[in-house]
Design a protein around this motif. Structure first.
Motif, PDB file in Angstrom:
ATOM      1  N   ASP A   1       0.848  -1.191   0.000  1.00  0.00           N
ATOM      2  CA  ASP A   1       0.000   0.000   0.000  1.00  0.00           C
ATOM      3  C   ASP A   1       0.886   1.244   0.000  1.00  0.00           C
ATOM      4  OD1 ASP A   1      -2.239  -1.631   0.238  1.00  0.00           O
ATOM      5  OD2 ASP A   1      -2.222  -1.515   2.433  1.00  0.00           O
ATOM      6  N   GLY A   2       0.404   2.295  -0.681  1.00  0.00           N
ATOM      7  CA  GLY A   2       1.183   3.521  -0.630  1.00  0.00           C
ATOM      8  C   GLY A   2       0.705   4.565  -1.603  1.00  0.00           C
ATOM      9  N   ASN A   3       1.335   5.703  -1.520  1.00  0.00           N
ATOM     10  CA  ASN A   3       1.087   6.761  -2.493  1.00  0.00           C
ATOM     11  C   ASN A   3       2.332   7.616  -2.612  1.00  0.00           C
ATOM     12  OD1 ASN A   3       0.747   9.454  -0.860  1.00  0.00           O
ATOM     13  ND2 ASN A   3      -0.439   7.916   0.275  1.00  0.00           N
ATOM     14  N   VAL A   4       2.474   8.248  -3.754  1.00  0.00           N
ATOM     15  CA  VAL A   4       3.608   9.116  -4.014  1.00  0.00           C
ATOM     16  C   VAL A   4       3.095  10.342  -4.751  1.00  0.00           C
ATOM     17  CG1 VAL A   4       4.206   7.921  -6.170  1.00  0.00           C
ATOM     18  CG2 VAL A   4       5.943   9.243  -4.973  1.00  0.00           C
ATOM     19  N   LYS A   5       3.642  11.492  -4.408  1.00  0.00           N
ATOM     20  CA  LYS A   5       3.263  12.743  -5.055  1.00  0.00           C
ATOM     21  C   LYS A   5       4.513  13.509  -5.446  1.00  0.00           C
ATOM     22  CE  LYS A   5      -1.039  13.210  -2.393  1.00  0.00           C
ATOM     23  NZ  LYS A   5      -1.799  14.053  -1.421  1.00  0.00           N
TER      24      LYS A   5
ATOM     25  N   SER B   1      -1.395   6.334  -6.388  1.00  0.00           N
ATOM     26  CA  SER B   1      -1.560   5.536  -5.180  1.00  0.00           C
ATOM     27  C   SER B   1      -1.828   4.091  -5.567  1.00  0.00           C
ATOM     28  CB  SER B   1      -2.716   6.081  -4.335  1.00  0.00           C
ATOM     29  OG  SER B   1      -3.938   6.028  -5.063  1.00  0.00           O
ATOM     30  N   TRP B   2      -1.580   3.181  -4.642  1.00  0.00           N
ATOM     31  CA  TRP B   2      -1.845   1.769  -4.877  1.00  0.00           C
ATOM     32  C   TRP B   2      -2.289   1.113  -3.572  1.00  0.00           C
ATOM     33  CZ3 TRP B   2       2.772   4.187  -4.583  1.00  0.00           C
ATOM     34  CH2 TRP B   2       3.704   3.731  -3.650  1.00  0.00           C
ATOM     35  N   ARG B   3      -3.019   0.039  -3.720  1.00  0.00           N
ATOM     36  CA  ARG B   3      -3.513  -0.698  -2.567  1.00  0.00           C
ATOM     37  C   ARG B   3      -3.470  -2.183  -2.883  1.00  0.00           C
ATOM     38  NH1 ARG B   3      -9.095   1.379  -0.630  1.00  0.00           N
ATOM     39  NH2 ARG B   3      -7.767   3.202  -0.244  1.00  0.00           N
ATOM     40  N   ASP B   4      -3.034  -2.972  -1.901  1.00  0.00           N
ATOM     41  CA  ASP B   4      -2.880  -4.414  -2.110  1.00  0.00           C
ATOM     42  C   ASP B   4      -2.042  -4.716  -3.346  1.00  0.00           C
ATOM     43  OD1 ASP B   4      -4.430  -4.975   0.149  1.00  0.00           O
ATOM     44  OD2 ASP B   4      -6.282  -4.864  -1.017  1.00  0.00           O
TER      45      ASP B   4
END
Length: 935
Positions: free
Chosen positions: A871-875, A888-891
């Motif tokens: 899981d995560g996100n980047v900006k 962003s991503w999940r699983d």
């Protein structure tokens, strides 16, 4: 009423912002004990390490232009006369003879090499004549004492930077009379030369830092009762003294076959006879420690609630604790706008701030004196160098009194005090040292008078955050409940993935702190160094380390930090023309070998088996093109990058020769850093040259110039020796298939074409898998920067789990069970060991490569996402083509992505089996779901 509402909203916003930034804090529950426990600050010109002690606080600081040496010619004139003989020997398979010929005639000139022999002879005649200190009857009662043997040299005793002649004496008792027996004295290893006496008689002399000193003597020189051993140690440069990292049981003993060993590992007397030997010839200059400030407080050490931290979001350090029912807080930062370090000390009781500040330095050529009623100054010059330097420490107080002497700055019963530290040297550029450091210090302190401390702090934070706040990353599982050193001790970082995000942002903090426009580029230790003889001179090693420092700059939205690197590249493109002429008889072109320094030397240095490597210029030039691809700045390309790229390509255009065995064009002489010695045709060279040629061809098209030159490069490109697959299914490191699959060398140079280059891509899966096979043979172990390079390679091979395994290894504590290994120190500095900053930067680039990879063929999202970072996100992550992305991503699956096109180019976006090509407009943002369908 509305004013109060606005104020309340502002406070809520500030609190929420601070709360959100808490994970971006390195914090500790005790002061630093070692330099690699202290926390760094920097503004690209001034660097400091803060220890955060309670009763005594210690600030060690550096100034980026304070180096040894002076402007000089590094080149051996007309060395090109030996080029063809060296090539011929290599072609005949006579590597050892080629290396010897090259060592004798093809290496760069060292500083002071023409005068050193005569100066050394004169100095030795002086220090060797006075041997009264060896006599048994000599009165050494006024000498100081030291415990011997010292572990790893006398620097451990605080004699940092000491070179010259030092005498050591010790008494030992003999209880028996001996009859013509043979005794052996063992003193271990000594740097560099020793003369050892017993009762005034010379029993042996040795030379070389790896030579164990064992001397045999007859018992006739011993006497019953008191005897005296005296050792004169001559150290010419670098570290000195008794030099074993591991003290063996038989060291510092006198033994015979029939008697119990006499132990000498106890207190000795010492006397520094002469600390000014002639300047030792050096191929390159060294980046030098500047000085230290010690704050000595009228506080006892029984503090409670101690905490020191570094807030990455603000580039602020603080130390807080309670002592004697008074709460103390200290705040530190280094301002880029003000070019000064600020230190603000407060207490929650009146008149509770009382302390003294003093300068200390290892440089023998220094003066400390009172500047005015609030300022203490230090002036210094290296023993082996031309630069003059100065630093001023000034104080402002609220209530209380200031008293400045020629040795200290004293604060008595203040409510608060703010110290400002400024430093400068006489360096203007690599050929001009006419600056006035005193004037620079005065001007910077004067400029501070226009602002209050809160205003100076606000200007610092605002300036810093314009760079730092362009990027953010989160992997969930936010946890900052443990001190940073304790977090590193956890064996599996999968349980603390927020540490990965913190490490990434720490690298960005370090790059901002050590590489700002107008300054020098980040060197082997960034901008931080506490030694006069630092590892590898803390200079610019251009066969990996300098380049790795800048791998994360563009992708992690710090393109402005590239400016010092670009400036250095332009400088060496000038000095490198002389080297190209002198060593290869090539005009109107430039070359850089594997090291440079502040004076921009470009000649081969150190040893011929690794110092003759011609691809430093090619690698630096390809990075200019890569920077253009990220920024699409055609003005930069036309005026700065392309002229440098073209002259670098011109060198190889003339340098390549036809291999008689294969008919290919090859690079000779050179080496595969730093493995295998001097050879013809190393794979890495050909990968770099091919990419540089291709970059120049593309730049020519972009600028619509130099078609004839571009055509000539295209013709040569086809003839360069190609990447080859060897008998083990591996990518060959050399022209011949001689790879050793058991070789676990730290360098993976021949995989340059996979990363950071683009010579090998998944368009040729056979070659890519051969590269993978080579990486498997090389193994997972390595120094800090080697692990970082392998992380990037495994990410490029799209094996995120393997990349994460190495990232976990990189984040392993560097010191375990008393031994240093590749990994990470308590302050999260990278360990080679010792400290090298490139692993921090390379590691961050490797994490970025797990999340995004881009080239002229497009942008790929989550190409090597490890299962751990599900899981995560980047900006704010950047991509080739001047694109900026948030996603962003999940699983482990992409959720959504937005991409802003700064320059309005066409964009190819890829994720798993999905791919889209679309036109863009300048500064417009486009949004897509996990199937890359527009939102």
């Amino acid at each position: 009423m509305w004013k109060y509402k606005i104020f309340y909203i502002a406070i809520l916003f500030l609190c929420s912002t601070l709360s959100a930034q808490q994970p971006l804090t390195l914090w500790y529950d005790k002061p630093a004990e070692e330099w690699t426990d202290a926390l760094p600050l920097g503004n690209g010109s001034l660097g400091a390490m803060v220890y955060g002690g309670v009763k005594e606080d210690h600030i060690q600081f550096n100034e980026a232009t304070f180096w040894s040496g002076a402007p000089r010619d590094y080149n051996r004139k007309d060395a090109y006369q030996y080029l063809e003989p060296i090539r011929k020997l290599l072609a005949e398979g006579k590597q050892a003879a080629a290396e010897q010929l090259a060592q004798d005639h093809f290496m760069g000139k060292r500083s002071n090499e023409d005068n050193y022999a005569a100066q050394k002879k004169e100095w030795l005649s002086k220090v060797r004549t006075d041997t009264q200190y060896a006599a048994a009857s000599f009165d050494d009662s006024k000498w100081k004492t030291v415990q011997l043997p010292t572990n790893a040299g006398w620097e451990k005793e605080g004699w940092v930077g000491l070179d010259g002649s030092v005498w050591f004496r010790a008494a030992f008792n003999v209880d028996d009379n001996f009859d013509n027996e043979e005794f052996v004295i063992n003193l271990g290893k000594i740097r560099d030369v020793d003369f050892t006496y017993i009762n005034g008689k010379l029993v042996g002399t040795g030379e070389g830092s790896n030579t164990i000193r064992t001397y045999t003597f007859n018992s006739s020189i011993l006497k019953k009762g008191k005897n005296v051993i005296a050792v004169q140690v001559l150290n010419f440069y670098d570290k000195g003294g008794f030099a074993d990292k591991t003290i063996k049981p038989d060291y510092f003993t006198i033994q015979s076959a029939s008697h119990k060993a006499i132990q000498l590992n106890h207190t000795w007397k010492y006397y520094i006879q002469d600390n000014r030997p002639p300047a030792f010839p050096a191929y390159n200059a060294s980046y030098l420690a500047f000085a230290d400030v010690f704050f000595k407080w009228n506080i006892d050490n029984n503090a409670s609630g101690y905490k020191r931290d570094l807030e990455l979001s603000y580039a602020l350090q603080s130390v807080s604790f309670t002592a004697n029912n008074i709460h103390y807080r200290r705040e530190y930062f280094i301002s880029y706008p003000q070019q000064a370090m600020a230190m603000h000390f407060t207490a929650d009781a009146k008149h509770a701030v009382s302390l003294s500040a003093v300068f200390r330095t290892y440089h023998p050529n220094h003066t400390i004196k009172k500047i005015n009623d609030s300022t203490l100054g230090i002036y210094l010059q290296p023993s082996d160098g031309i630069l003059k330097a100065a630093a001023y420490l000034s104080a402002k107080i609220i209530n209380g009194k200031i008293n400045v002497t020629d040795t200290s700055l004293n604060i008595d019963k203040a409510d608060a005090v703010t110290f400002y530290l400024v430093a400068a040297t006489s360096f203007r550029n690599y050929h001009d040292v006419s600056g006035n450091p005193e004037d620079s210090c005065i001007k910077r302190l004067s400029a501070l008078q226009h602002y209050s401390y809160p205003a100076i702090k606000a200007r610092h934070v605002n300036n810093y955050q314009k760079l730092f706040n362009t990027f953010s990353v989160s992997f969930g599982n936010i946890d900052n409940t443990l001190p940073a050193d304790k977090r590193l001790m956890q064996p599996d970082k999968a349980n603390d993935v927020s540490l990965i995000a913190l490490y990434m942002q720490y690298a960005r903090y370090l790059l901002i702190s050590s590489s700002r426009p107008g300054g020098q580029p980040a060197n082997l230790q960034g901008i931080w160094n506490n030694e006069l003889a630092p590892p590898w001179g803390s200079k610019y090693t251009t066969n990996i380390n300098l380049e790795m420092n800048y791998w994360p700059a563009d992708v992690l939205n710090l393109s402005a930090c590239m400016q010092p690197f670009i400036s250095l590249t332009k400088d060496v493109s000038v000095t490198g023309e002389t080297t190209a002429k002198n060593y290869y008889n090539i005009n109107d072109a430039w070359v850089l070998h594997h090291n440079t320094d502040i004076w921009r030397g470009t000649a081969p240095v150190n040893a011929s088996n690794h110092g003759i490597w011609v691809s430093g210029s090619g690698w630096l030039a390809t990075m200019l093109w890569q920077h253009f691809l990220y920024t699409q700045d055609t003005i930069f390309l036309r005026n700065e990058a392309y002229p440098v790229m073209k002259k670098a390509a011109m060198f190889y255009h003339h340098f390549l020769v036809k291999d008689p065995a294969t008919g290919w064009l090859i690079s000779t002489p050179s080496n595969s850093p730093e493995n295998g010695g001097l050879v013809a045709g190393p794979t890495m060279d050909h990968q770099i040259i091919r990419q540089l040629f291709n970059d120049c061809i593309e730049a020519s098209k972009t600028l619509n110039i130099d078609k004839a030159f571009s055509d000539s490069l295209q013709q040569q490109y086809k003839q360069i020796a190609p990447d080859q697959i060897g008998k083990y299914g591996q990518l060959q490191e050399w022209l011949q298939d001689v790879d050793d699959t058991s070789n676990h060398h730290r360098h993976v140079s021949f995989l340059w074409g996979v990363y950071p280059g683009h010579d090998i891509t998944w368009k040729d899966s056979v070659m890519m898998n051969a590269a993978k096979q080579s990486l498997l043979y090389r193994g997972d172990s390595g120094t800090g920067w080697s692990l970082a390079w392998k992380i990037n390679l495994w990410a490029k091979l799209k094996d995120g789990d393997h990349a994460f395994k190495l990232l976990n290894d990189l984040l392993t504590p560097a010191i375990q069970n008393g031994k240093e290994n590749g990994g990470t120190y308590n302050n999260m500095f990278d360990a080679h060991p010792p400290f090298q900053i490139d692993g921090n930067f390379g590691g961050a680039a490797g994490i970025a490569a797990m999340l995004l990879q881009s080239d002229e063929d497009g942008i790929e999202l989550l190409p090597a996402l490890p299962a751990t970072l599900h899981d995560g996100n980047v900006k704010g992550i950047r991509a080739v083509g001047d694109f900026e992305l948030n996603f962003s991503w999940r699983d482990g699956k992409l959720q959504q992505v937005s991409i802003t096109s700064i320059s309005g180019l066409k964009c190819t976006l890829k994720y798993k089996q999905y791919s889209i090509l679309f036109s863009t407009e300048k500064n417009k943002t486009y949004r897509f779901n996990n199937e890359l369908k527009a939102l």
